[in-house]
Write a protein that holds these residues in place. Structure first.
Motif, PDB file in Angstrom:
ATOM      1  N   GLY A   6       0.788  -1.226   0.000  1.00 57.83           N
ATOM      2  CA  GLY A   6       0.000   0.000   0.000  1.00 57.83           C
ATOM      3  C   GLY A   6       0.817   1.271   0.000  1.00 57.83           C
ATOM      4  O   GLY A   6       0.267   2.370  -0.128  1.00 57.83           O
ATOM      5  N   LEU A   7       2.138   1.139   0.127  1.00 61.99           N
ATOM      6  CA  LEU A   7       3.023   2.309   0.125  1.00 61.99           C
ATOM      7  C   LEU A   7       3.790   2.362  -1.192  1.00 61.99           C
ATOM      8  O   LEU A   7       4.274   1.337  -1.671  1.00 61.99           O
ATOM      9  N   THR A   8       3.899   3.529  -1.763  1.00 63.28           N
ATOM     10  CA  THR A   8       4.661   3.707  -2.998  1.00 63.28           C
ATOM     11  C   THR A   8       5.726   4.768  -2.780  1.00 63.28           C
ATOM     12  O   THR A   8       5.419   5.894  -2.369  1.00 63.28           O
ATOM     13  N   ALA A   9       6.955   4.404  -3.065  1.00 70.22           N
ATOM     14  CA  ALA A   9       8.074   5.335  -2.895  1.00 70.22           C
ATOM     15  C   ALA A   9       8.260   6.188  -4.139  1.00 70.22           C
ATOM     16  O   ALA A   9       8.039   5.723  -5.262  1.00 70.22           O
ATOM     17  N   ASP A  10       8.662   7.426  -3.957  1.00 67.96           N
ATOM     18  CA  ASP A  10       9.101   8.234  -5.082  1.00 67.96           C
ATOM     19  C   ASP A  10      10.594   8.552  -4.986  1.00 67.96           C
ATOM     20  O   ASP A  10      11.147   9.248  -5.839  1.00 67.96           O
ATOM     21  N   ARG A  11      11.233   8.036  -3.939  1.00 67.18           N
ATOM     22  CA  ARG A  11      12.685   8.116  -3.787  1.00 67.18           C
ATOM     23  C   ARG A  11      13.191   6.764  -3.302  1.00 67.18           C
ATOM     24  O   ARG A  11      12.543   6.088  -2.503  1.00 67.18           O
ATOM     25  N   VAL A  12      14.382   6.367  -3.791  1.00 70.47           N
ATOM     26  CA  VAL A  12      15.026   5.122  -3.363  1.00 70.47           C
ATOM     27  C   VAL A  12      16.507   5.399  -3.113  1.00 70.47           C
ATOM     28  O   VAL A  12      17.170   6.053  -3.927  1.00 70.47           O
ATOM     29  N   LEU A  13      17.003   4.901  -1.988  1.00 69.16           N
ATOM     30  CA  LEU A  13      18.441   4.949  -1.712  1.00 69.16           C
ATOM     31  C   LEU A  13      18.901   3.556  -1.306  1.00 69.16           C
ATOM     32  O   LEU A  13      18.382   2.972  -0.353  1.00 69.16           O
ATOM     33  N   LEU A  14      19.860   3.015  -2.056  1.00 69.47           N
ATOM     34  CA  LEU A  14      20.362   1.662  -1.841  1.00 69.47           C
ATOM     35  C   LEU A  14      21.853   1.728  -1.512  1.00 69.47           C
ATOM     36  O   LEU A  14      22.649   2.199  -2.324  1.00 69.47           O
ATOM     37  N   TYR A  15      22.184   1.263  -0.328  1.00 70.15           N
ATOM     38  CA  TYR A  15      23.572   1.286   0.150  1.00 70.15           C
ATOM     39  C   TYR A  15      24.139  -0.125   0.060  1.00 70.15           C
ATOM     40  O   TYR A  15      23.585  -1.062   0.631  1.00 70.15           O
TER      41      TYR A  15
END
Length: 265
Positions: free
Chosen positions: A42-51
């Motif tokens: 139910g949550l949609t991201a508009d930013r992603v940060l992958l470490y």
């Protein structure tokens, strides 16, 4: 599959990240990580940060759990993951970001050709997302994902990589940022996985991850953000007090991932 090996493969990361941004994955990609999808349903991201810290094994997490307190507390999920064979960096990151196994993406030993298969960077670019890779020069992530319509920030020194990542977070101009740190892997090879030198690098990786997450929560308040701590493979101790990886053994194949979602205000 050995009962000692985990069941969720790092090849499932690609479709999981795409799902977080409500972007369709190519049919060839492995299915998303079910616990992550369920957690953030139910949550949609508009930013992603992958470490991407290198070589953080599950057994290290299990033995030195207290060292991971900050990573655990700033994330929503901690998941044991299975790497791919051979468990070496270019093979593993190729699977992580292409969503397919080595026989399909074509990197099956320690070499760093530019991938010709579709990756999440191609999918995001086609969807109009702005992506950046921030890495040290010569490392796998700085080489195998070249020739995409994304921005590359490649530096000689680790401190430069992390400082640029902080700057990009602050500027809030990218939809997706991928950051690579190879310092624990480097010191593990030289001194051994549990050496004081290597463990200090691991502590630094965890501190950097927490700093990125804290910065996201401060600078990306107007965004829904999906983020992760996503190592590629594990490691084991060799004779002579040094470390290695690449084998089909639980120490090399089992890793630990952390995932989180920060909702906008």
């Amino acid at each position: 599959m050995s009962e000692l090996l985990d069941s969720i493969c790092i090849s499932q990361c690609a479709s999981t990240v795409l799902a977080a941004m409500d972007t369709a994955a190519p049919e060839a990609f492995a299915k998303p990580i079910e616990p992550v999808v369920k957690k953030f349903e139910g949550l949609t991201a508009d930013r992603v940060l992958l470490y991407n810290p290198d070589a953080v094994a599950l057994w290290i997490f299990q033995k030195y759990t207290n060292l991971f307190t900050d990573a655990y507390n700033c994330s929503d999920l901690c998941i044991p993951m299975l790497s791919v064979m051979p468990s070496v960096t270019p093979v593993c990151f190729a699977s992580m970001y292409s969503g397919v196994m080595p026989d399909i993406h074509g990197i099956k030993r320690y070499e760093k050709p530019v991938l010709s298969v579709e990756t999440i960077f191609d999918v995001f670019s086609a969807a109009g997302k702005k992506c950046a890779i921030v890495s040290t020069a010569g490392d796998s992530i700085s080489k195998i994902f070249l020739e995409r319509k994304i921005d590359y920030y490649i530096y000689e020194e680790l401190d430069e990589v992390n400082e640029k990542a902080r700057e990009l977070i602050d500027k809030d101009i990218y939809d997706v940022i991928v950051i690579y740190n190879g310092n624990y892997d480097e010191f593990m090879h030289k001194y051994g996985p549990e050496s004081d030198e290597a463990m200090q690098q691991l502590k630094d990786n965890i501190a950097v991850y927490k700093d990125f997450v804290d910065r996201i929560k401060d600078k990306w308040k107007s965004h829904n953000t999906f983020y992760g701590f996503m190592p590629d493979h594990g490691c084991h101790e060799l004779d002579g007090d040094c470390g290695g990886h690449g084998l089909d053994m639980e120490e090399d194949m089992n890793v630990v991932h952390f995932y989180g979602f920060n909702k906008k205000f």
